[in-house]
Design a protein around this motif. Sequence first.
Motif, mmCIF file in Angstrom:
data_model
loop_
_atom_site.group_PDB
_atom_site.id
_atom_site.type_symbol
_atom_site.label_atom_id
_atom_site.label_comp_id
_atom_site.label_asym_id
_atom_site.label_seq_id
_atom_site.Cartn_x
_atom_site.Cartn_y
_atom_site.Cartn_z
ATOM 1 N N ASP A 34 117.089 13.847 -21.825
ATOM 2 C CA ASP A 34 115.491 14.306 -21.360
ATOM 3 C C ASP A 34 115.235 15.065 -23.015
ATOM 4 O OD1 ASP A 34 115.571 11.992 -19.802
ATOM 5 O OD2 ASP A 34 116.395 13.442 -18.527
ATOM 6 N N GLY A 35 115.913 15.728 -23.606
ATOM 7 C CA GLY A 35 115.269 17.135 -24.233
ATOM 8 C C GLY A 35 115.346 17.715 -23.674
ATOM 9 N N ILE A 36 116.362 18.242 -22.439
ATOM 10 C CA ILE A 36 116.403 19.547 -21.991
ATOM 11 C C ILE A 36 117.974 19.960 -22.102
ATOM 12 C CG2 ILE A 36 117.079 20.598 -19.462
ATOM 13 C CD1 ILE A 36 115.157 18.685 -18.644
ATOM 14 N N THR A 37 117.040 21.640 -22.407
ATOM 15 C CA THR A 37 119.209 22.511 -22.825
ATOM 16 C C THR A 37 118.750 23.280 -21.662
ATOM 17 O OG1 THR A 37 117.427 24.081 -24.479
ATOM 18 C CG2 THR A 37 118.593 21.569 -25.084
ATOM 19 N N GLY A 38 120.686 24.116 -21.699
ATOM 20 C CA GLY A 38 120.220 25.494 -21.266
ATOM 21 C C GLY A 38 121.895 25.959 -20.717
ATOM 22 N N LEU A 39 121.908 26.510 -19.363
ATOM 23 C CA LEU A 39 122.845 27.159 -18.994
ATOM 24 C C LEU A 39 123.286 26.794 -17.605
ATOM 25 C CD1 LEU A 39 125.135 29.304 -19.587
ATOM 26 C CD2 LEU A 39 123.117 31.293 -18.979
ATOM 27 N N LEU A 40 123.994 26.729 -17.381
ATOM 28 C CA LEU A 40 124.619 26.552 -15.355
ATOM 29 C C LEU A 40 125.666 28.075 -15.764
ATOM 30 C CD1 LEU A 40 123.948 26.039 -13.321
ATOM 31 C CD2 LEU A 40 126.279 24.255 -13.673
ATOM 32 N N LEU A 41 125.385 28.771 -14.992
ATOM 33 C CA LEU A 41 126.798 30.508 -14.608
ATOM 34 C C LEU A 41 126.962 30.276 -13.062
ATOM 35 C CD1 LEU A 41 124.453 32.976 -15.617
ATOM 36 C CD2 LEU A 41 126.629 32.150 -17.131
ATOM 37 N N TYR A 42 127.752 30.203 -12.896
ATOM 38 C CA TYR A 42 128.520 29.852 -11.125
ATOM 39 C C TYR A 42 130.136 30.799 -10.706
ATOM 40 C CZ TYR A 42 131.322 27.212 -6.943
ATOM 41 O OH TYR A 42 131.886 27.794 -6.056
ATOM 42 N N GLY A 43 130.125 31.524 -9.812
ATOM 43 C CA GLY A 43 130.595 32.521 -9.464
ATOM 44 C C GLY A 43 130.317 32.586 -7.882
ATOM 45 N N ASN A 44 131.774 33.182 -7.115
ATOM 46 C CA ASN A 44 131.275 33.500 -6.283
ATOM 47 C C ASN A 44 129.911 32.802 -5.170
ATOM 48 O OD1 ASN A 44 133.031 35.576 -6.428
ATOM 49 N ND2 ASN A 44 131.496 36.956 -7.138
ATOM 50 N N GLY A 45 130.557 31.423 -5.183
ATOM 51 C CA GLY A 45 129.642 30.639 -4.548
ATOM 52 C C GLY A 45 128.366 30.619 -5.230
ATOM 53 N N HIS A 46 127.904 31.044 -5.405
ATOM 54 C CA HIS A 46 126.138 30.846 -6.211
ATOM 55 C C HIS A 46 126.280 30.109 -7.792
ATOM 56 C CE1 HIS A 46 125.023 33.797 -2.972
ATOM 57 N NE2 HIS A 46 126.023 33.889 -3.043
ATOM 58 N N PHE A 47 124.779 29.540 -7.985
ATOM 59 C CA PHE A 47 124.855 29.083 -9.131
ATOM 60 C C PHE A 47 124.071 30.012 -9.951
ATOM 61 C CE2 PHE A 47 126.057 25.438 -7.440
ATOM 62 C CZ PHE A 47 126.831 24.873 -8.599
ATOM 63 N N VAL A 48 123.068 30.058 -11.347
ATOM 64 C CA VAL A 48 121.839 30.865 -11.950
ATOM 65 C C VAL A 48 121.660 29.358 -12.922
ATOM 66 C CG1 VAL A 48 120.917 32.122 -13.241
ATOM 67 C CG2 VAL A 48 122.706 32.979 -11.491
#
Length: 129
Positions: A34-48
């Motif tokens: 789909d032409g999507i890029t990005g970043l996934l952060l995970y820590g202490n049960g939380h996502f950004v």
Amino acid sequence: MLTQLCYASVASAHFEPPALQQLLEKARANNERDGITGLLLYGNGHFVQVLEGAAAPVSALYAKILSDKRHRQVFELYREPVTTRDFHTWAMAYEQLADFKPDFVLDRSSARQLVELFLEKERTLTLRR
Ligand SMILES: Cc1cc2nc3c(=O)[nH]c(=O)nc-3n(C[C@H](O)[C@H](O)[C@H](O)COP(=O)(O)O)c2cc1C
């Protein structure tokens, strides 16, 4: 028009590495399509997560993500037009943050600080390679 969207959420249950791996594999395959890029952060049960791409596919993906039962309290931090991608080489970059303080990510500026930290680390690594 290129759009960047960033949200924070709370994982519904603790994510074991295999579950995260599975999520990322699926995400990367879809995002490449789909032409999507990005970043996934995970820590202490939380996502950004940062999603970037054309506005329509980004909105469509965010709608799917909003109804995903693997997390809750999905909170949009910002959505804005951008001229270039921050993550052009990543279908979905990933980092686990051991010392992630979810209270910190409340608005656009704190989310951008996290993103800049990640990009700065990547730049340093690329220079060392
Ligand atoms: C924290 C989180 C991040 C996600 N990120 C993505 C993503 O970047 N791309 C993606 O396609 N799906 C992502 N998903 C999964 C979607 O919610 C959804 O399950 C998936 O897109 C469905 O794919 P399908 O329509 O091909 O079955 C994410 C889910 C969670 C919980």
